[in-house]
Design an enzyme around this catalytic site. Structure first.
Site, mmCIF file in Angstrom:
data_model
loop_
_atom_site.group_PDB
_atom_site.id
_atom_site.type_symbol
_atom_site.label_atom_id
_atom_site.label_comp_id
_atom_site.label_asym_id
_atom_site.label_seq_id
_atom_site.Cartn_x
_atom_site.Cartn_y
_atom_site.Cartn_z
ATOM 1 N N ASN A 151 44.885 72.969 26.282
ATOM 2 C CA ASN A 151 43.749 73.406 25.487
ATOM 3 C C ASN A 151 43.131 72.302 24.642
ATOM 4 O O ASN A 151 41.998 72.443 24.176
ATOM 5 C CB ASN A 151 44.172 74.555 24.571
ATOM 6 C CG ASN A 151 45.347 74.188 23.676
ATOM 7 O OD1 ASN A 151 46.430 73.877 24.169
ATOM 8 N ND2 ASN A 151 45.153 74.220 22.377
ATOM 9 N N CYS A 339 43.439 76.754 16.527
ATOM 10 C CA CYS A 339 44.559 77.499 15.957
ATOM 11 C C CYS A 339 45.350 76.655 14.965
ATOM 12 O O CYS A 339 46.159 77.170 14.211
ATOM 13 C CB CYS A 339 45.489 77.988 17.071
ATOM 14 S SG CYS A 339 44.660 79.059 18.255
#
Length: 398
Positions: A151, A339
């Site tokens: 990611n 995140c």
């Protein structure tokens, strides 16, 4: 405003909104209820289950809806370890897994008596299969976790090869496919994946919904208990509207794949990279420099990186300074995983790839998706040019 942060969250697709609205506008109904409204909600959920299953090549019965990718990863890691006896709670993760996997593994080590090993990666962020194989303990390793594509830097992983190693050791393979499920896509059966994590909002669906795809025969201990929904693996009232949006986004992503959207994204990525290199000749690309353009073969057979993700280092410029200026100029992008926003430590992914902390803190991630255009790319490059004029490279006398 150019939005180049699809890896954090993709804008809601029109198809997803259209699927959600009828369920939001009519009286709310529990999909488990037996009256007409409940049956209508259940029908929407089951249609979405079929759409999500089609995206990754599985039977609808194998799709377990969750609140998102983080819950899916937690259910996979904890559920696969806890179902095994204490002597067989060994887990091997690639060193560049998402924190939803790594932190769940850390919990298992601290609270469930598990042993955890991290498989190292090469300079592009791809797991070293020989070293992963050396970490396996046949008969004792319960789970191997290797994501489809990273990611932060976009590098695709050799999932099928990792799946074969896991199977030979008597373990199950967890593949976090949150980033790769849309483009270039994954094929759960072809890649030998036992557990597959998905998130709707990465596909252009709503936030707050995802899925863990559980291959028939894979054993898990549920983490939530209550009404026994989702084959008893994930109790809780199903959010029918959100799930319908997830299904519509999955169907749209599958259509995009069929019409060569990966090639379009790869071209936009190349356009952006060329413009940035003109501005900063010493620019450094993180991850596999070759984008995966979505051939028909399984992801693991192709390699390369995510077609719309570009992670680059601007030597001498701190990412936080550059991002503040880009935000002021109306460009949305990030330094890495959203995140982990606000984290003071350098990216664990870049460190695992051999980058030093200074280089890690000079990295910016641009990511493109279903609504990206050449105009977005050109506007972003122009904003970077403005920002670089303001910033003085670190270490340069003032």
């Amino acid at each position: 405003m150019p939005y180049l942060d699809y890896a954090a969250s993709a804008p809601l697709r029109a198809e997803a909104l259209a699927a959600m609205l009828p369920l939001l506008e009519r009286p709310a109904a529990n999909p488990s209820s037996q009256h007409a409204q409940g049956r209508a909600a259940r029908a929407a959920v089951e249609t979405a289950r079929e759409q999500v299953a089609a995206l990754v090549g599985v039977a609808p019965s194998e799709v377990v809806f969750t609140s998102g990718g983080t819950e899916a990863d937690n259910l996979a890691v904890k559920g696969a370890l806890l179902v095994r006896p204490p002597a067989e709670r060994h887990l091997v993760c690639s060193a560049v897994e998402h924190h939803a996997v790594l932190d769940a593994a850390a919990w298992a080590e601290a609270d469930a008596g598990a042993d955890v090993d991290l498989a190292p990666v090469d300079g592009s962020g791809r797991v070293d299969l020989d070293r992963l194989a050396a970490l396996l303990r046949p008969g004792r390793t319960a789970l191997v976790a290797v994501m489809a594509a990273n990611n932060e830097v976009g590098t695709g992983q050799p999932v099928a090869a990792a799946g074969k190693l896991a199977s030979d050791a008597g373990a199950v393979l967890l593949c976090d496919a949150v980033q790769a499920a849309g483009l270039p896509g994954v094929d759960m059966a072809a890649d030998g994946i036992d557990l597959l994590a998905l998130a709707a909002h990465k596909l252009g669906g709503p936030t707050g919904v995802g899925a863990l795809v559980v291959r028939t025969g894979a054993a898990l201990r549920p983490l939530l208990h209550g009404g026994g929904q989702e084959r008893g693996l994930r109790s809780g009232t199903l959010p029918a509207a959100a799930i319908a949006g997830f299904g519509a986004a999955a169907a749209a992503a599958l259509t995009d794949r069929a019409y060569g959207a990966a090639t379009t994204l790869a071209a936009l990525r190349s356009r952006l990279l060329a413009a940035l290199r003109t501005l900063t000749p010493d620019l450094e690309v993180n991850g596999d420099p070759t984008p995966d353009q979505g051939a028909a073969a399984p992801t693991s057979s192709r390699g390369g990186g995510l077609p719309g993700l570009l992670s680059v280092r601007f030597p001498g410029r701190r990412a936080e300074d550059l991002l503040l200026l880009l935000d002021r100029y109306g460009v949305a992008c990030s330094a890495g995983s959203a995140c982990a926003s606000g984290a003071v430590t350098p990216s664990h992914v870049l460190v695992a790839m051999g980058r030093d902390p200074v280089a890690a803190r000079e990295t910016v991630r641009f990511s493109l998706g279903h609504a990206s255009t050449e105009a977005d790319v050109d506007a972003a490059a122009a904003a970077v040019a403005q920002a670089l004029e303001v910033l003085t490279p670190q270490g340069t006398p003032r």
